[in-house]
Design an enzyme around this catalytic site. Sequence first.
Site, PDB file in Angstrom:
ATOM      1  N   ASP A 179      -9.977 -37.531 -34.356  1.00 44.78           N
ATOM      2  CA  ASP A 179     -10.038 -38.818 -33.671  1.00 44.78           C
ATOM      3  C   ASP A 179      -8.639 -39.385 -33.511  1.00 44.78           C
ATOM      4  O   ASP A 179      -8.071 -39.900 -34.476  1.00 44.78           O
ATOM      5  CB  ASP A 179     -10.900 -39.769 -34.508  1.00 44.78           C
ATOM      6  CG  ASP A 179     -11.041 -41.156 -33.886  1.00 44.78           C
ATOM      7  OD1 ASP A 179     -10.564 -41.369 -32.762  1.00 44.78           O
ATOM      8  OD2 ASP A 179     -11.637 -42.027 -34.544  1.00 44.78           O
ATOM      9  N   HIS A 202      -8.059 -41.871 -25.763  1.00 47.00           N
ATOM     10  CA  HIS A 202      -6.956 -42.589 -26.392  1.00 47.00           C
ATOM     11  C   HIS A 202      -6.082 -41.655 -27.225  1.00 47.00           C
ATOM     12  O   HIS A 202      -6.466 -40.525 -27.520  1.00 47.00           O
ATOM     13  CB  HIS A 202      -7.460 -43.794 -27.184  1.00 47.00           C
ATOM     14  CG  HIS A 202      -8.125 -43.535 -28.497  1.00 47.00           C
ATOM     15  ND1 HIS A 202      -7.453 -43.603 -29.692  1.00 47.00           N
ATOM     16  CD2 HIS A 202      -9.408 -43.253 -28.816  1.00 47.00           C
ATOM     17  CE1 HIS A 202      -8.303 -43.385 -30.687  1.00 47.00           C
ATOM     18  NE2 HIS A 202      -9.490 -43.163 -30.189  1.00 47.00           N
ATOM     19  N   HIS A 261     -11.265 -41.376 -39.939  1.00 44.99           N
ATOM     20  CA  HIS A 261     -10.288 -42.451 -40.167  1.00 44.99           C
ATOM     21  C   HIS A 261      -9.582 -42.372 -41.526  1.00 44.99           C
ATOM     22  O   HIS A 261      -9.108 -43.394 -42.027  1.00 44.99           O
ATOM     23  CB  HIS A 261     -10.939 -43.837 -40.017  1.00 44.99           C
ATOM     24  CG  HIS A 261     -11.174 -44.228 -38.583  1.00 44.99           C
ATOM     25  ND1 HIS A 261     -11.575 -45.482 -38.221  1.00 44.99           N
ATOM     26  CD2 HIS A 261     -11.058 -43.538 -37.423  1.00 44.99           C
ATOM     27  CE1 HIS A 261     -11.706 -45.548 -36.896  1.00 44.99           C
ATOM     28  NE2 HIS A 261     -11.399 -44.372 -36.394  1.00 44.99           N
ATOM     29  N   GLU A 294      -6.508 -48.079 -29.022  1.00 42.56           N
ATOM     30  CA  GLU A 294      -7.968 -48.112 -28.987  1.00 42.56           C
ATOM     31  C   GLU A 294      -8.502 -48.514 -30.347  1.00 42.56           C
ATOM     32  O   GLU A 294      -9.451 -49.281 -30.468  1.00 42.56           O
ATOM     33  CB  GLU A 294      -8.515 -46.729 -28.596  1.00 42.56           C
ATOM     34  CG  GLU A 294     -10.032 -46.675 -28.397  1.00 42.56           C
ATOM     35  CD  GLU A 294     -10.838 -46.331 -29.659  1.00 42.56           C
ATOM     36  OE1 GLU A 294     -12.061 -46.362 -29.591  1.00 42.56           O
ATOM     37  OE2 GLU A 294     -10.235 -46.045 -30.726  1.00 42.56           O
TER      38      GLU A 294
END
Length: 709
Positions: free
Chosen positions: A361, A351, A511, A398
């Site tokens: 990420d 993604h 995150h 995602e």
Amino acid sequence: MFFKVAISSLITIATSIYFLYYLPPFPHKPYYHSLFTSDSLSDNESISNHLYTLTRRPHIAGSEANAEAAAYVLSTLSSYSIQSHIASYHTALTYPESRSLVLTRPSPDPPVRFSLEQEIYEGDPYAEPASQVEPTFHAYAKSGTAVGPVVFANYGRVEDYAVLKQMGVNISGSVVLARYGKIYRGDIVENAYAAGAIGVLIFTDRKDYGGGGAAEEKWFPDGKWMPPSGVQVGSVYGGAGDPTTPGWPSSEGCERISDEEVEKSGDVPLIPSLPISWADGDVIIRTVGGEVGIGDDWQGGKDSPVYRVGPGPGVVNLTYKGKQVISKIDNVVGIIEGAEEPDRFVILGNHRDAWTFGAVDPNSGTACLLEVAERMYKLQKKGWKPRRTIVFCNWDAEEYGLIGSTEWVEENRNMLGSKVVAYLNVDVAVGGPGFEASATPQLDGLLVHVAKLVTDPDNSSQTVYDSWVSSTNNPKMGRLGGGGSDYAAFVQHIGVPSADLSFGGGYPVYHSMYDDFTWMKKFGDPMFQRHVAVASLWGLVALKLADDELLPFNYHSYALELQKSAEELKDRALNKVVTLVPLLKSISEFEKAATKINDEREALIESKGWKSMWKDGHKIRELNDRLMMAERAFTDREGLSGRSWYKHLIYAPSKHDDYGSKSFPGIDDAIEKAKSINTTESWRSVQHEIWRVARVITQASLCLVGKLT
Ligand SMILES: *[C@@H]1O[C@H](CO)[C@@H](O)[C@H](O)[C@H]1NC(C)=O
Ligand SMILES: *[C@@H]1O[C@H](CO)[C@@H](O)[C@H](O)[C@H]1NC(C)=O
Ligand SMILES: *[C@@H]1O[C@H](CO)[C@@H](O)[C@H](O)[C@H]1NC(C)=O
Ligand SMILES: *[C@@H]1O[C@H](CO)[C@@H](O)[C@H](O)[C@H]1NC(C)=O
Ligand SMILES: *[C@@H]1O[C@H](CO)[C@@H](O)[C@H](O)[C@H]1NC(C)=O
């Protein structure tokens, strides 16, 4: 005239014979495969450039920045002569509109109003684009206000609430403070709701993300750990795909269910929540009195205060307002058509959307996807053509709930169901050292084989395989039952053999706003050699699946896994009326079927000289189809009871932790229910679920054997 033609033909024939005899043999597939991982084709500079470009700005799903990132991926794939297009969907995404958090403390301490902001450090090259990062929030959180005394619920697991219950803690009407790190955040909120809480705060404890919380551990930018103001943003949605289009694609103008129906689905939270930093969590937990949670597991790291469970006396007012917007999302799809079996697909997916800058990420994975594409382009220039079609997918949204991949799989379900050989996912390609892999079990052997062919990026005197097994003597292989990334729709909805690869798994700034290029360059992969290794592993697995005449699937490993899972059921203290016999019987048949098809495969390989090549063409195809379709046979039209999108009866997420991978999830759900209500009927439904699993395993055996009954 005639004479002249004859002479020239003779010359042509003679030259042909001469060249056929004297030219080196045509390069074969193994030649290209070893070239693929060679230094001459790998390019860490180019990977680093892709990552730098993709992560200059924050690019959350639905944003203009993420559409620009899609355009970059599209043009890069096109520049490698890969036919590429964008597959868009219109999906319901949520963004924060307003947030506030106030803590009322026992007098004389004044109330605290938290800023809920991640701090920018001195000299941060990303200080300016950081202003475009969305305020910290939980996607799909319920809008509302929750005012109540704080209860500390540890990691928010079912077992943590069992401890609180045992301690007699009154959770009803409270705001739960829980910490990240053990289960999916959506389940932290759901478990709190089930226990009677009216709101949830989830903090990042230094114990888990700060090197154990020791003062000597340095945080970013001086060390790799999460800074005190760092916040883990993320989704709290429990399903897969756009919540308003369950089971069908979110094309523009399509049917959507109402917000009330979405709430009834049980996949969106019914109480508000906010993610908070360690610094804020620390201030709050100091106002929580009462007893100490049972077991050390309830305490913080070094230098932290004693954690007590409450309720109160600290009271918080948590207020969150989100807005839901139908946003356009873009999957980028690139295709290298197969030369011999264009209608068989090997899919590589990663993604692109990120909560913030997304250096780890997911764009470490995107950079690797582009590297694989570039190396395949170079191979094509040297004459290689894949036997089967290779598809590159760069997913969107995602982070919100596997939305881009799920909508695409739902839209192309029949095509994919009949044509996909395997799906190979890379989400986080690199978060640190150490290879990690998960797969459906028929791919275990292939992953081991490939890991032996790639040099360990952290120690050039050994292979990735050597470092993979160094601690355990056995390669540690995860399974794909969890809902952690885009393999979910492929495995759990349509039954495609799949794998998920990564280096370094978990990383501390996960995150948060600090997941940027600087972090990667300093701590994640300073030389970009781990990225090179991921591209080699990922690409080589794809090349084997795309080029090997006979698919490198081994269902013996699957049979072993099924046996292991069945053994685990025996230890679950089942009621005497329940029997595992049908399950065990189906597994032993499955093992025989695996042996049979492996023998057929061997026989085909041995019989294959150039003379029998023509004769064997359709036989090879037929055998491959059985190997490909056996995974589909594990799916059931009706799906899991109460979770019908999940069709695969062997692998699905755990009901209380979406990250957790369960074997035989339907049996597991039924046992849990039977144990709590202990009625004859509930134990009969355990038996029913056992029968259902046995039946899909039998279907898979029949598929492997390939004969009508
Ligand atoms: C639990 O606490 C709530 C307020 O936080 C209160 O309304 C309720 O009466 C309490 N329940 C019991 C059994 O003490
Ligand atoms: C909680 O905070 C919200 C937002 O600041 C405010 O509107 C509301 O009045 C507060 N509620 C209480 C009971 O203090
Ligand atoms: C590198 O690998 C070799 C061979 O496996 C091993 O002997 C050596 O200890 C490793 N070096 C480090 C620094 O781990
Ligand atoms: C690529 O690898 C080489 C050799 O390990 C190293 O010298 C170089 O700095 C790396 N380039 C980047 C961009 O990391
Ligand atoms: C469940 O019920 C059966 C009888 O219906 C009883 O024998 C058994 O002890 C019960 N088990 C538990 C754990 O309560």
